[in-house]
Design a protein around this motif. Sequence first.
Motif, PDB file in Angstrom:
ATOM      1  N   SER B  24      35.498  43.563  33.203  1.00  0.00           N
ATOM      2  CA  SER B  24      36.575  43.072  32.077  1.00  0.00           C
ATOM      3  C   SER B  24      37.549  42.200  32.957  1.00  0.00           C
ATOM      4  O   SER B  24      37.572  42.122  34.293  1.00  0.00           O
ATOM      5  N   GLU B  25      38.295  41.419  32.148  1.00  0.00           N
ATOM      6  CA  GLU B  25      39.286  40.692  32.865  1.00  0.00           C
ATOM      7  C   GLU B  25      40.222  41.391  33.567  1.00  0.00           C
ATOM      8  O   GLU B  25      40.805  40.862  34.548  1.00  0.00           O
ATOM      9  N   LEU B  26      40.423  42.665  33.088  1.00  0.00           N
ATOM     10  CA  LEU B  26      41.553  43.359  33.948  1.00  0.00           C
ATOM     11  C   LEU B  26      41.051  43.732  35.266  1.00  0.00           C
ATOM     12  O   LEU B  26      41.766  43.446  36.352  1.00  0.00           O
ATOM     13  N   VAL B  27      39.928  44.040  35.508  1.00  0.00           N
ATOM     14  CA  VAL B  27      39.254  44.308  36.835  1.00  0.00           C
ATOM     15  C   VAL B  27      39.107  43.326  37.525  1.00  0.00           C
ATOM     16  O   VAL B  27      39.251  43.212  38.797  1.00  0.00           O
ATOM     17  N   THR B  29      40.710  40.203  37.212  1.00  0.00           N
ATOM     18  CA  THR B  29      41.820  39.858  37.718  1.00  0.00           C
ATOM     19  C   THR B  29      42.391  40.661  38.873  1.00  0.00           C
ATOM     20  O   THR B  29      43.150  40.080  39.702  1.00  0.00           O
ATOM     21  N   GLY B  30      42.133  41.828  38.770  1.00  0.00           N
ATOM     22  CA  GLY B  30      42.983  42.986  39.740  1.00  0.00           C
ATOM     23  C   GLY B  30      42.263  42.687  41.090  1.00  0.00           C
ATOM     24  O   GLY B  30      42.754  42.578  42.092  1.00  0.00           O
ATOM     25  N   GLY B  33      43.321  39.334  42.512  1.00  0.00           N
ATOM     26  CA  GLY B  33      44.733  39.612  42.982  1.00  0.00           C
ATOM     27  C   GLY B  33      44.920  40.451  44.384  1.00  0.00           C
ATOM     28  O   GLY B  33      45.642  40.053  45.298  1.00  0.00           O
ATOM     29  N   MET B  34      44.108  41.630  44.524  1.00  0.00           N
ATOM     30  CA  MET B  34      43.829  42.158  45.453  1.00  0.00           C
ATOM     31  C   MET B  34      43.354  41.443  46.900  1.00  0.00           C
ATOM     32  O   MET B  34      43.960  41.601  47.916  1.00  0.00           O
ATOM     33  N   LYS B 105      37.055  52.375  42.656  1.00  0.00           N
ATOM     34  CA  LYS B 105      37.828  51.390  42.128  1.00  0.00           C
ATOM     35  C   LYS B 105      39.405  51.963  42.309  1.00  0.00           C
ATOM     36  O   LYS B 105      40.273  51.185  42.129  1.00  0.00           O
TER      37      LYS B 105
END
Lengths: 197, 197
Positions: B24-27, B29-30, B33-34, B105
């Motif tokens: 997903s975009e959330l993961v 993107t996460g 960023g990390m 995760k």
Amino acid sequence: MNSAPDKVTPQGRRPVRVGVVDESELVTTGVEGMLAQHSGRVAVVEPEVAEVVLCDPVGRSLDIEAYLADVARRTHGRVVVYTWRLDQGSVRRAVSAGAQGFVSKAVPADELVRVVELVHRGGTVEAPAPTLAARDSLSVREAEVLSLICRGRSNLEIAAELYVSVNSVKTYIRQIYHKIGVARRSQAVAWGIERGY
Amino acid sequence: MNSAPDKVTPQGRRPVRVGVVDESELVTTGVEGMLAQHSGRVAVVEPEVAEVVLCDPVGRSLDIEAYLADVARRTHGRVVVYTWRLDQGSVRRAVSAGAQGFVSKAVPADELVRVVELVHRGGTVEAPAPTLAARDSLSVREAEVLSLICRGRSNLEIAAELYVSVNSVKTYIRQIYHKIGVARRSQAVAWGIERGY
DNA sequence: GCACTTTTCACCCCTTCGGGCGACCTCTTC
DNA sequence: GAAGAGGTCGCCCGAAGGGGTGAAAAGTGC
């Protein structure tokens, strides 16, 4: 987190302040990255000063109601359930427990922002009707029964809960087992939990 | 994704190229960023050109083995299972199916980077051995039986698998139910899966 | 109208599960 | 030696679950 001063949008509106509660670095970083694309509309802040709070009550040691009460104690914003689980029951419980909105972690950034703004304006967002049933070629009723099985209910309990005869429940269960290819309840529970029921 | 030219580290090493598959975009993107915090050591790229590939085979329509085979076909990197699920069985299956590493995760960025670099260097990472029995105050045997229940086995099947009488199995089950506070199998399955059995 | 799907229900019969009780053995600790 | 934990087993019995068969009503699409 982001502590930059709020920008004022062209309409003279300040971005909605959003907080993320009790999440992993992966999710927190992901939300920050996603909302950064819409920095004129939303801004990520500490949960304690947020106007909208994102939290996931599913799968914690506290039950859903207790966890949401705890979040309400620690924050002042309107609560949005931000979760992977598409389980209608859990969502219903969360909304009944005071959450003003639901949004799946699987949605893209602009949908997340849309929900945040809507909730901030005082609206409420119910979960979209889940498509678990369609995805797995079950009828609505079959998916409902499977969900209850996954929550450990007996046939009699399910019958009482749905106001039908236990014979009807048995029929659904037969159909479910045949469709998902399992032979017994424990297999159905494992299968169902794996798939979000 | 990040298509900036690779920076050369002080040691003359290029950052490890990491790809995220089917997330997903959330993961996504996460992760970006990390890993951006460690941009000298790792760089996020398209999965097709990645040296290390992060993917989550759990909860997909394809089973774990088929999904990992599919990922291997589409990418060239070493495969790391990056998942929320701590289920020992799923992890074991994934590793048996060719994954070179496992990382949750839920871990912070530096641990994720550490695993990525280790796998890139040719090492393998097993999931930490869980001490489920001790954690849940079950005996070794009880935990073993619970694990089999969570995999949908009947009492007779469990007895055959453990070379004991079905009466012994029933005894263990009685003890398990009493200890974990459930009344029936489906509740035990839900409880057990939730806790990694 | 016919075929199909879904929902609902009854009934038959059998298997599996689960609570209970009792027993025995081994090993460890005091 | 006694007590406790863990493992193993038998047996009784009722509850729960599950396969099968049949039926009826409502809605939809051809």
